[in-house]
Design a protein around this motif. Structure first.
Motif, short mmCIF file in Angstrom:
data_model
loop_
_atom_site.label_atom_id
_atom_site.label_comp_id
_atom_site.label_asym_id
_atom_site.label_seq_id
_atom_site.Cartn_x
_atom_site.Cartn_y
_atom_site.Cartn_z
N LYS A 16 -42.92 -18.19 -25.12
CA LYS A 16 -43.07 -16.95 -24.36
C LYS A 16 -44.41 -17.00 -23.63
N SER A 18 -47.51 -15.32 -20.96
CA SER A 18 -48.22 -14.08 -20.65
C SER A 18 -48.04 -13.66 -19.20
N ASN A 19 -48.13 -14.63 -18.27
CA ASN A 19 -48.15 -14.32 -16.85
C ASN A 19 -46.83 -14.56 -16.13
N TYR A 20 -45.84 -15.08 -16.82
CA TYR A 20 -44.56 -15.41 -16.21
C TYR A 20 -43.42 -15.08 -17.17
N SER A 21 -42.29 -14.69 -16.62
CA SER A 21 -41.07 -14.74 -17.41
C SER A 21 -40.66 -16.21 -17.41
N ARG A 22 -39.82 -16.60 -18.33
CA ARG A 22 -39.38 -18.00 -18.38
C ARG A 22 -38.68 -18.38 -17.07
N GLU A 23 -37.85 -17.47 -16.55
CA GLU A 23 -37.12 -17.76 -15.31
C GLU A 23 -38.07 -17.88 -14.12
N ARG A 24 -39.08 -17.04 -14.07
CA ARG A 24 -40.05 -17.13 -12.97
C ARG A 24 -40.84 -18.44 -13.05
N LEU A 25 -41.21 -18.84 -14.26
CA LEU A 25 -41.94 -20.09 -14.42
C LEU A 25 -41.07 -21.27 -14.01
N LYS A 26 -39.81 -21.26 -14.41
CA LYS A 26 -38.89 -22.33 -14.03
C LYS A 26 -38.74 -22.37 -12.52
N SER A 27 -38.60 -21.22 -11.88
CA SER A 27 -38.49 -21.18 -10.41
C SER A 27 -39.72 -21.75 -9.74
N GLU A 70 -49.78 -22.66 -20.71
CA GLU A 70 -49.66 -21.85 -19.50
C GLU A 70 -50.95 -21.93 -18.68
#
Length: 80
Positions: A16, A18-27, A70
């Motif tokens: 998990k 702090s600054n990203y959802s998992r989907e946002r980080l993957k994108s 992260e």
């Protein structure tokens, strides 16, 4: 324009953040050229870990795969 620092690299995202959802980080990683996988394998180049990454992070460490937090990920993309 930002370079594609993860071009041709296979990345696994664990935990998990702090600054990203998992989907946002993957994108974000995809925009930087990464191929995203769900599991650590011998083909994995990087693992990006957040809080509570689970046993896959241990597996990656034993396999000698580059593990980045992260914060380290953010430093990498700022340097490019």
């Amino acid at each position: 324009m930002q370079t594609r620092i993860f071009a041709g690299k296979t990345v696994v995202v664990l935990g998990k953040f702090s600054n990203y959802s998992r989907e946002r980080l993957k994108s974000k990683l995809i925009m930087l050229g990464a191929h995203i996988e769900g599991n650590v394998t011998r083909k994995t180049d990087y693992v990006i870990v957040g809080d509570n990454p689970g046993i896959q992070a241990d597996k990656a460490g034993k396999m000698g795969i580059k593990i980045r937090t992260e914060e380290e990920f953010e430093e990498m993309i700022l340097q490019e």
